[in-house]
Design a protein around this motif. Structure first.
Motif, PDB file in Angstrom:
ATOM      1  N   GLN A 178       0.864  -1.181   0.000  1.00 15.64           N
ATOM      2  CA  GLN A 178       0.000   0.000   0.000  1.00 15.64           C
ATOM      3  C   GLN A 178       0.910   1.244   0.000  1.00 15.64           C
ATOM      4  OE1 GLN A 178      -3.029   0.729  -1.033  1.00 15.64           O
ATOM      5  NE2 GLN A 178      -3.978  -0.735   0.362  1.00 15.64           N
ATOM      6  N   PRO A 179       0.876   2.020  -1.083  1.00 17.28           N
ATOM      7  CA  PRO A 179       1.834   3.137  -1.155  1.00 17.28           C
ATOM      8  C   PRO A 179       1.653   4.184  -0.061  1.00 17.28           C
ATOM      9  CG  PRO A 179       0.291   3.172  -3.013  1.00 17.28           C
ATOM     10  CD  PRO A 179       0.058   1.898  -2.289  1.00 17.28           C
ATOM     11  N   PHE A 203       1.241   3.569   3.067  1.00 19.33           N
ATOM     12  CA  PHE A 203       1.776   3.147   4.367  1.00 19.33           C
ATOM     13  C   PHE A 203       3.260   3.512   4.466  1.00 19.33           C
ATOM     14  CE2 PHE A 203       3.795   0.034   7.223  1.00 19.33           C
ATOM     15  CZ  PHE A 203       3.097   0.321   8.378  1.00 19.33           C
ATOM     16  N   ILE A 223       6.346   3.040   6.877  1.00 16.71           N
ATOM     17  CA  ILE A 223       6.826   2.346   8.073  1.00 16.71           C
ATOM     18  C   ILE A 223       7.687   3.258   8.934  1.00 16.71           C
ATOM     19  CG2 ILE A 223       8.781   1.300   6.844  1.00 16.71           C
ATOM     20  CD1 ILE A 223       6.888  -0.340   9.756  1.00 16.71           C
ATOM     21  N   LYS A 242       7.396   6.452   9.424  1.00 15.14           N
ATOM     22  CA  LYS A 242       6.527   7.329  10.208  1.00 15.14           C
ATOM     23  C   LYS A 242       5.842   6.508  11.315  1.00 15.14           C
ATOM     24  CE  LYS A 242       2.677  10.337   9.430  1.00 15.14           C
ATOM     25  NZ  LYS A 242       1.452   9.673   9.016  1.00 15.14           N
ATOM     26  N   ALA A 243       5.480   5.257  10.963  1.00 18.16           N
ATOM     27  CA  ALA A 243       4.730   4.430  11.904  1.00 18.16           C
ATOM     28  C   ALA A 243       5.566   4.018  13.122  1.00 18.16           C
ATOM     29  CB  ALA A 243       4.159   3.208  11.197  1.00 18.16           C
ATOM     30  N   VAL A 244       6.899   3.842  12.951  1.00 16.43           N
ATOM     31  CA  VAL A 244       7.718   3.402  14.101  1.00 16.43           C
ATOM     32  C   VAL A 244       8.476   4.556  14.763  1.00 16.43           C
ATOM     33  CG1 VAL A 244       8.058   1.036  13.324  1.00 16.43           C
ATOM     34  CG2 VAL A 244       9.714   2.788  12.643  1.00 16.43           C
ATOM     35  N   GLY A 259       7.645   7.117  16.590  1.00 14.90           N
ATOM     36  CA  GLY A 259       7.315   7.384  17.989  1.00 14.90           C
ATOM     37  C   GLY A 259       7.941   6.355  18.909  1.00 14.90           C
ATOM     38  N   ALA A 260       7.839   5.081  18.534  1.00  5.61           N
ATOM     39  CA  ALA A 260       8.383   4.012  19.367  1.00  5.61           C
ATOM     40  C   ALA A 260       9.906   4.094  19.412  1.00  5.61           C
ATOM     41  CB  ALA A 260       7.936   2.659  18.831  1.00  5.61           C
ATOM     42  N   GLU A 261      10.517   4.471  18.298  1.00  6.73           N
ATOM     43  CA  GLU A 261      11.982   4.612  18.277  1.00  6.73           C
ATOM     44  C   GLU A 261      12.418   5.701  19.262  1.00  6.73           C
ATOM     45  OE1 GLU A 261      13.445   3.245  13.820  1.00  6.73           O
ATOM     46  OE2 GLU A 261      12.689   5.292  14.056  1.00  6.73           O
ATOM     47  N   ILE A 311      10.750   6.705  21.949  1.00  7.45           N
ATOM     48  CA  ILE A 311      10.524   6.248  23.323  1.00  7.45           C
ATOM     49  C   ILE A 311      11.584   5.226  23.739  1.00  7.45           C
ATOM     50  CG2 ILE A 311       8.914   4.988  24.825  1.00  7.45           C
ATOM     51  CD1 ILE A 311       6.624   6.157  23.037  1.00  7.45           C
ATOM     52  N   ALA A 312      11.884   4.288  22.814  1.00  5.01           N
ATOM     53  CA  ALA A 312      12.841   3.217  23.149  1.00  5.01           C
ATOM     54  C   ALA A 312      14.284   3.681  23.037  1.00  5.01           C
ATOM     55  CB  ALA A 312      12.604   2.011  22.241  1.00  5.01           C
ATOM     56  N   SER A 341      14.798   0.872  14.749  1.00  5.75           N
ATOM     57  CA  SER A 341      14.228  -0.421  14.400  1.00  5.75           C
ATOM     58  C   SER A 341      15.315  -1.331  13.848  1.00  5.75           C
ATOM     59  CB  SER A 341      13.141  -0.212  13.340  1.00  5.75           C
ATOM     60  OG  SER A 341      12.838  -1.436  12.718  1.00  5.75           O
ATOM     61  N   ILE A 367      14.302  -4.296  12.495  1.00  2.53           N
ATOM     62  CA  ILE A 367      13.624  -5.026  11.418  1.00  2.53           C
ATOM     63  C   ILE A 367      13.627  -4.192  10.150  1.00  2.53           C
ATOM     64  CG2 ILE A 367      11.432  -6.019  10.661  1.00  2.53           C
ATOM     65  CD1 ILE A 367      10.842  -6.712  13.549  1.00  2.53           C
ATOM     66  N   PHE A 368      13.263  -2.928  10.307  1.00  2.48           N
ATOM     67  CA  PHE A 368      13.270  -2.026   9.154  1.00  2.48           C
ATOM     68  C   PHE A 368      14.449  -1.064   9.333  1.00  2.48           C
ATOM     69  CE2 PHE A 368       8.941  -3.569   9.397  1.00  2.48           C
ATOM     70  CZ  PHE A 368       8.681  -3.900   8.079  1.00  2.48           C
ATOM     71  N   GLU A 382       6.048  -3.581  14.407  1.00  6.99           N
ATOM     72  CA  GLU A 382       6.814  -3.698  13.161  1.00  6.99           C
ATOM     73  C   GLU A 382       6.944  -5.145  12.688  1.00  6.99           C
ATOM     74  OE1 GLU A 382      10.830  -2.351  13.701  1.00  6.99           O
ATOM     75  OE2 GLU A 382      11.004  -3.216  15.692  1.00  6.99           O
ATOM     76  N   LEU A 385       1.054   6.683  22.186  1.00  4.20           N
ATOM     77  CA  LEU A 385       1.774   5.442  22.470  1.00  4.20           C
ATOM     78  C   LEU A 385       2.436   5.471  23.854  1.00  4.20           C
ATOM     79  CD1 LEU A 385       2.782   2.697  21.537  1.00  4.20           C
ATOM     80  CD2 LEU A 385       4.669   3.854  20.367  1.00  4.20           C
ATOM     81  N   ASN A 410      12.454  -3.158  26.936  1.00 10.25           N
ATOM     82  CA  ASN A 410      13.021  -2.544  25.741  1.00 10.25           C
ATOM     83  C   ASN A 410      14.244  -3.331  25.325  1.00 10.25           C
ATOM     84  OD1 ASN A 410      13.890  -0.918  23.706  1.00 10.25           O
ATOM     85  ND2 ASN A 410      14.558   0.778  25.020  1.00 10.25           N
ATOM     86  N   LEU A 458       9.163  -3.053  17.909  1.00  6.02           N
ATOM     87  CA  LEU A 458       8.659  -1.734  18.282  1.00  6.02           C
ATOM     88  C   LEU A 458       7.176  -1.620  17.916  1.00  6.02           C
ATOM     89  CD1 LEU A 458      11.604   0.457  16.916  1.00  6.02           C
ATOM     90  CD2 LEU A 458      11.096   0.001  19.332  1.00  6.02           C
ATOM     91  N   ASP A 497       2.721   3.532  15.619  1.00  4.16           N
ATOM     92  CA  ASP A 497       2.039   4.692  16.207  1.00  4.16           C
ATOM     93  C   ASP A 497       0.571   4.395  16.481  1.00  4.16           C
ATOM     94  OD1 ASP A 497       1.572   4.520  13.490  1.00  4.16           O
ATOM     95  OD2 ASP A 497       1.554   6.687  13.154  1.00  4.16           O
ATOM     96  N   VAL A 548      -1.819  -1.524   4.947  1.00  7.74           N
ATOM     97  CA  VAL A 548      -0.387  -1.813   4.861  1.00  7.74           C
ATOM     98  C   VAL A 548      -0.048  -2.487   3.532  1.00  7.74           C
ATOM     99  CG1 VAL A 548       1.534  -3.062   5.945  1.00  7.74           C
ATOM    100  CG2 VAL A 548      -0.194  -1.942   7.376  1.00  7.74           C
TER     101      VAL A 548
END
Lengths: 605, 181
Positions: A580-581, A583, A585, A587-589, A591-593, A595-596, A600, A602-603, B64, B101, B124, B130, B133, B141
């Protein structure tokens, strides 16, 4: 609760007769005085007018000029209509943010100024424009923003803002506005010299039925866009059961790109009220309501004075012009910023002190309208035509225009043209002739009838403007050759997303989806099948929506898909990998990056 | 001729849809005659061994790893089906979508009423995927060919869909199998 608040609310409610159907006036007054309608205020209003609190809150939450949250004493509302954007409102917006040190939607830390966006405020011919509470400032530029912000910070009183005065009644001390009329072409009906009271006198010499017949013979049709025969509407209202009847003038001109009613209210107020009086006589109403959109509040004092003058001259009141038993008066109902209230049943809801929700039809307003009584709702321009019909006669009225659409029409022309403004043209004018008249021969596209109308390209420039061909309530927006018509459609969809009342799902959700697909295409993620989805979705929204808003809101998409297909096709491309163009990834991770505090694995970037 | 292959995965789901697959009862013997299972929790094959005819996805994408698996499925499967409400719409996990989140993690590991976490550490490790959002339904996806609603879709729905696809018949489910009110 502060004594101040309770006593003020008590006073306001008392002034409105503790009548819950006057809720609009009550909450507007509270908002004006306190900059908000707080929880406490709503509780107390409910107590005063003896209704449930939720009835108050449903009104407060519906209209953009009302708010539960505290707003600044000065609320600046910058118009972000498509035409304003074309004339540079985006840089003006940045200038406001810079000068005030706040973002849109925020209030300055001292609580004095709130900055917001507003949809079309009816100033497209002098855009970019903004409202400072009720005051209007036009032709904004970055320099002018600096000046005006510095000025307002001196006194925080919009009525003291320094500006040049506009022409005509805009310079009247009760209007005192910088708005210009921009009347570019005067026709024989509206802007020609007219003899005040001549039409009314002729009408009163006739029977009500004869007046209706005269209007029918003139084949006068609604000028707001729908084109319903006025005489027939009056006949239905007159014939409906019940003693008490109402005539309402729809001055909630909210269709983006329309501003002709603004000019009529400024320069032809007497003509309008004369039209309402004749209408009242014809249908047997003794009360009229002028529903004035909140954005035109700067005209209110002036209109009240015109009404007062008419009362003193026995043109309103009891036994008008000596006609025994014909009593008629008009009150002004202010709106509070809701496009949907231009739809007649929503307008009636609003007059009744409710949310501006459309009502289910039938029964039509002519049978059961305001407070359940037979009501005729007519457009400002329609009512302005009435005195002329009665003054000059139906035969004179139909002399110009086209066969199916007699007489003249006011057009509000703006956008990429040399002479934006109001044009009174005979029905049946060719689009190409109009373009020449307004100085826009190089136009790529034309929006006719506002965003709920249609967007046409050069293939349609030989067509004519009238009810039977290109019908319009008056909005004409010109788009020059460099404009991206997909982006234009997306901008108009944003407007409808904002203005949908949310009652029915097709309109509430469908417009959002249409906008989403347009954005997908505009960001380069579009695929050929998205065009079919847009088409089908647009048709579904049109067919299944409850009122005129959703039944027309997909038009910007559907008409550009038809008339500017190339513009869409060059923006979409087929994807083959099944992903899906849209989406992202990363941008999606993200926030978590953060915080952590790690990337990533994986990506991997 | 070798049998067509089917793969399944549970992403951000509860395994309920997989349970529903098992609910086809003795028909599973017939299914084995029709197909081979490739990557799936049913046979515990971890990675794809080749191209598959049908992929069944339970659950949406909450992290992910879910995205990686889903994209892998799209690359290996001719027909990809979102099975159940989490896959088609995000479902229960998507209830967190209106909450930032950080707040979700704090509630889960620090502030929740039943949390016992004296060290105050939010897990973590790089082995732990991970979170995204928000929770995405599968079709946001990758491209999805069919959406099968239900929480879970009934065994009959899954069975009839699979049999139709594997025998080249139109997926024409009776109303009773796709109504949920």
């Amino acid at each position: 609760m502060s004594v101040n608040l309770t006593s003020a609310i008590k006073e306001i409610c008392k002034f409105c007769g503790n009548d819950r159907t006057r809720m609009m006036d009550i909450v507007r007054a509270v908002q004006q005085q306190f900059g908000q309608v707080s929880d406490e205020a709503m509780n107390y209003i409910a107590k005063c007018v003896n209704c449930h609190r939720v009835e108050v809150e449903s009104v407060v939450s519906f209209y953009v000029f009302l708010s539960k949250k505290q707003k600044g004493g000065v609320v600046i509302r910058l118009c972000n209509d498509v035409v304003d954007k074309m004339s540079g409102s985006e840089v003006v917006a940045e200038a406001f943010e810079k000068e005030l040190g706040i973002k849109f939607g925020q209030t300055t830390p001292d609580g004095k100024i709130t900055l917001e966006y507003a949809p079309c405020i009816g100033m497209c011919d002098q855009s970019p424009a903004a409202l400072f509470n009720d005051e209007i400032i036009t032709y904004l530029s970055t320099d002018k923003v600096k000046e005006v912000v510095a000025d307002i910070k001196k006194h925080y009183d919009p009525s003291k803002l320094k500006h040049r005065l506009g022409d005509g009644h805009n310079a009247d001390e009760l209007v005192h506005s910088c708005v210009h009329n921009n009347i570019r072409n005067k026709g024989r009906v509206i802007f020609a010299e007219f003899k005040p009271e001549a039409g009314l006198k002729n009408a009163l010499a006739m029977s009500s039925v004869e007046v209706i017949n005269e209007v029918k013979n003139a084949r006068l049709r609604g000028r707001g866009g729908a084109g319903f025969p006025t005489g027939m509407k009056w006949q239905f209202t007159r014939g409906a059961a019940g003693e008490k009847k109402y005539i309402i003038c729809n001055a909630d001109e909210g269709e983006p790109g329309t501003f002709k009613d603004r000019v009529l209210l400024t320069e032809r107020a007497d003509m309008l009220f004369e039209g309402m009086t004749i209408g009242g006589y014809a249908i047997g109403a003794d009360e009229g309501i002028l529903y004035l959109r909140g954005e035109y509040a700067y005209l209110r004092k002036f209109l009240e004075k015109v009404l007062a003058d008419r009362r003193s001259r026995n043109l309103l009141g009891k036994d008008i012009l000596g006609k025994k038993g014909f009593n008629f008066d008009v009150r002004i109902q202010m709106g509070a910023g809701a496009y949907i209230c231009g739809e007649e049943t929503s307008l009636i809801s609003s007059c009744e002190g409710l949310r501006g929700d459309p009502k289910t039809r039938p029964p039509f307003p002519a049978q059961k309208g305001y407070l359940g009584k037979p009501t005729s709702v007519n457009n400002v321009e329609t009512l302005c035509c009435v005195p002329r019909v009665l003054e000059m006669g139906a035969a004179w009225f139909v002399e110009v225009g086209s066969a199916g659409s007699p007489s003249t029409k006011l057009l509000s022309v703006s956008g990429d043209c040399k002479q934006p403004g109001v044009y009174e043209i005979p029905f049946g004018v060719k689009v190409s002739e109009l373009l020449k008249m307004v100085g826009a021969e190089d136009a790529q596209a034309l929006l006719i009838g506002g965003p709920s109308g249609q967007i046409v390209g050069s293939a349609d420039f030989q067509r004519t403007i009238c009810y039977d061909d290109l019908a319009t309530g008056g909005a004409v927006v010109v788009f020059g050759p460099e404009r991206d018509m997909v982006a234009v459609a997306a901008d108009y969809m944003e407007f409808f997303v904002e203005e949908s009342c949310g009652y029915c799902t097709p309109c509430r959700a469908g417009n959002v989806l249409l906008k989403k697909y347009l954005d997908k295409i505009l960001t380069g993620c579009g695929e050929p099948e998205d065009l079919d989805i847009l088409q089908k979705l647009g048709e579904s929204v049109k067919i299944t929506s409850r009122c005129g808003l959703g039944q027309t809101s997909p038009n910007p998409v559907l008409t550009t898909l038809k008339n500017f297909r190339k513009s869409y096709e060059t923006k979409v491309k087929k994807t083959t990998n099944g992903m899906q163009p849209t989406f992202d990834i990363r941008k999606a991770v993200k926030g978590a990056e953060t915080i952590a505090k790690r990337d990533s694995v994986i990506f991997v970037k | 001729m070798s049998k067509p292959k089917v793969a399944t995965a549970s992403l951000a789901g509860c395994f309920g849809c997989h349970m529903s697959v098992l609910d086809i009862d003795e028909r599973i013997l017939k299914l084995i005659e029709l197909v081979d299972f490739d990557k799936s929790p049913v046979d515990d094959i971890k990675e794809f061994t080749g191209r598959c005819a049908v992929g069944l996805i339970e659950g949406g994408c909450a992290n992910e790893e879910n995205v990686r698996v889903l994209q892998d499925f799209r690359r290996h499967c001719d027909v990809l089906i979102s099975v159940g409400d989490c896959a088609t719409m995000g479902g229960i996990p998507a209830m967190r979508n209106n909450i930032p989140l950080k707040e979700c993690l704090d509630e889960a590991y620090l502030n929740g009423p039943t949390v016992y976490n004296p060290s105050g550490i939010i897990p973590n490790d790089k082995e732990i995927p991970l979170c995204l959002d928000k929770v995405y339904p599968c079709h946001e996806v990758v491209k999805i060919d069919y959406h099968m609603p239900g929480c879970p879709p009934s065994a009959d729905t899954i069975w009839q869909t699979l049999v139709a696809l594997l025998t080249n018949k139109p997926v024409d489910l009776p109303y009773e199998l796709i109504k949920y009110d």
